[in-house]
Design a protein around this motif. Structure first.
Motif, mmCIF file in Angstrom:
data_model
loop_
_atom_site.group_PDB
_atom_site.id
_atom_site.type_symbol
_atom_site.label_atom_id
_atom_site.label_comp_id
_atom_site.label_asym_id
_atom_site.label_seq_id
_atom_site.Cartn_x
_atom_site.Cartn_y
_atom_site.Cartn_z
ATOM 1 N N LYS A 143 0.827 -1.202 0.000
ATOM 2 C CA LYS A 143 0.000 0.000 0.000
ATOM 3 C C LYS A 143 0.862 1.252 0.000
ATOM 4 N N ALA A 147 2.248 3.690 -6.751
ATOM 5 C CA ALA A 147 1.648 2.932 -7.849
ATOM 6 C C ALA A 147 2.427 3.165 -9.136
ATOM 7 N N THR A 148 2.539 2.117 -9.939
ATOM 8 C CA THR A 148 3.202 2.243 -11.231
ATOM 9 C C THR A 148 2.287 3.007 -12.181
ATOM 10 N N ALA A 150 1.098 2.030 -14.941
ATOM 11 C CA ALA A 150 0.036 1.125 -15.392
ATOM 12 C C ALA A 150 -1.051 1.000 -14.340
ATOM 13 N N GLU A 151 -0.653 0.869 -13.058
ATOM 14 C CA GLU A 151 -1.639 0.751 -11.978
ATOM 15 C C GLU A 151 -2.471 2.019 -11.850
ATOM 16 N N GLN A 152 -1.834 3.175 -11.997
ATOM 17 C CA GLN A 152 -2.560 4.439 -11.922
ATOM 18 C C GLN A 152 -3.568 4.559 -13.063
ATOM 19 N N LEU A 154 -4.928 2.085 -14.822
ATOM 20 C CA LEU A 154 -6.003 1.115 -14.630
ATOM 21 C C LEU A 154 -7.003 1.611 -13.586
ATOM 22 N N SER A 155 -6.496 2.239 -12.541
ATOM 23 C CA SER A 155 -7.383 2.784 -11.506
ATOM 24 C C SER A 155 -8.248 3.896 -12.068
#
Length: 224
Positions: A143, A147-148, A150-152, A154-155
């Protein structure tokens, strides 16, 4: 005088001894919890916790506290309520965590997991309480990790899809038809702006994803 000095200056490390002394004073001289708290300059809660440590914990748990395997503060805060509700559960959990030398914070993690688990989950906790602590620490580190990209993305896309679905449901329920004329005009303006941004996103992201295919891997992004 020596007893009074110990009771005033003592900390959680000798809470078990303090509890024994308090119980002796209460039983021998009939002093109430409030009287004991005044005599030693402590709160009634401080007195109550130490008395409960002595009175409500099984002897096997006392042995772990005396040996230093379980901190007195952790025992007071987490094992006393557990033993009060189910003495056998308190003993089982104490026996499981004692070899690990958990801190009070780690004991809080195990206790919270225990409260939220069913019978099968509690059996697993007793089998390996260290696993609960390790899993919690790993989740905390994940946590805290930034965030990478890609993660950002996707979110953000997940949030965008959720908002679109929510607005669509509102329109299906006929909420637009019940709006006043000024409200409809305001929403029309906001919708036009949102549509422009979404169309720009579709065009740009679609192009980026197409350019990122393997056959375009050697292209310079700056020339796109």
């Amino acid at each position: 005088m020596l007893l009074e000095r110990m009771m005033r200056a003592g900390d959680a490390d000798n809470a078990l001894e303090q509890g024994w002394f308090l119980r002796e004073l209460r039983e021998r001289f009939g002093l109430s919890g409030e009287e004991l708290s005044k005599r030693f300059g402590r709160t009634p809660s401080w007195v109550s916790r130490r008395l409960s440590l002595v009175a409500e914990l099984p002897e096997s748990v006392h042995a772990h506290v005396r040996a230093g395997a379980i901190g007195a503060h952790a025992a007071m805060k987490y094992l006393v309520p557990l033993a009060r509700a189910n003495r056998a559960d308190g003993e089982r959990l104490a026996d499981a965590v004692a070899p690990l030398g958990l801190t009070t914070r780690q004991m809080a993690i195990v206790h919270a997991a225990w409260l939220g688990a069913n019978a099968e989950g509690r059996a697993l906790i007793v089998k390996d309480p260290g696993l609960v602590v390790r899993a919690h620490e790993e989740a905390r580190r994940a946590k805290a990790r930034p965030a990478t990209p890609a993660e950002q993305m996707l979110s953000d896309l997940g949030a965008l899809g959720g908002i679109a679905a929510r607005v669509h449901q509102r329109t299906r329920r006929g909420e637009v038809r019940g709006l006043l004329a000024p409200e409809r005009e305001e929403i029309r303006h906001a919708f036009s702006q949102a549509r422009r941004e979404v169309e720009r996103l579709i065009k740009r992201l679609g192009k980026e994803l197409d350019d990122a295919r393997p056959e375009h891997a050697n292209r310079d992004p700056a020339t796109a």
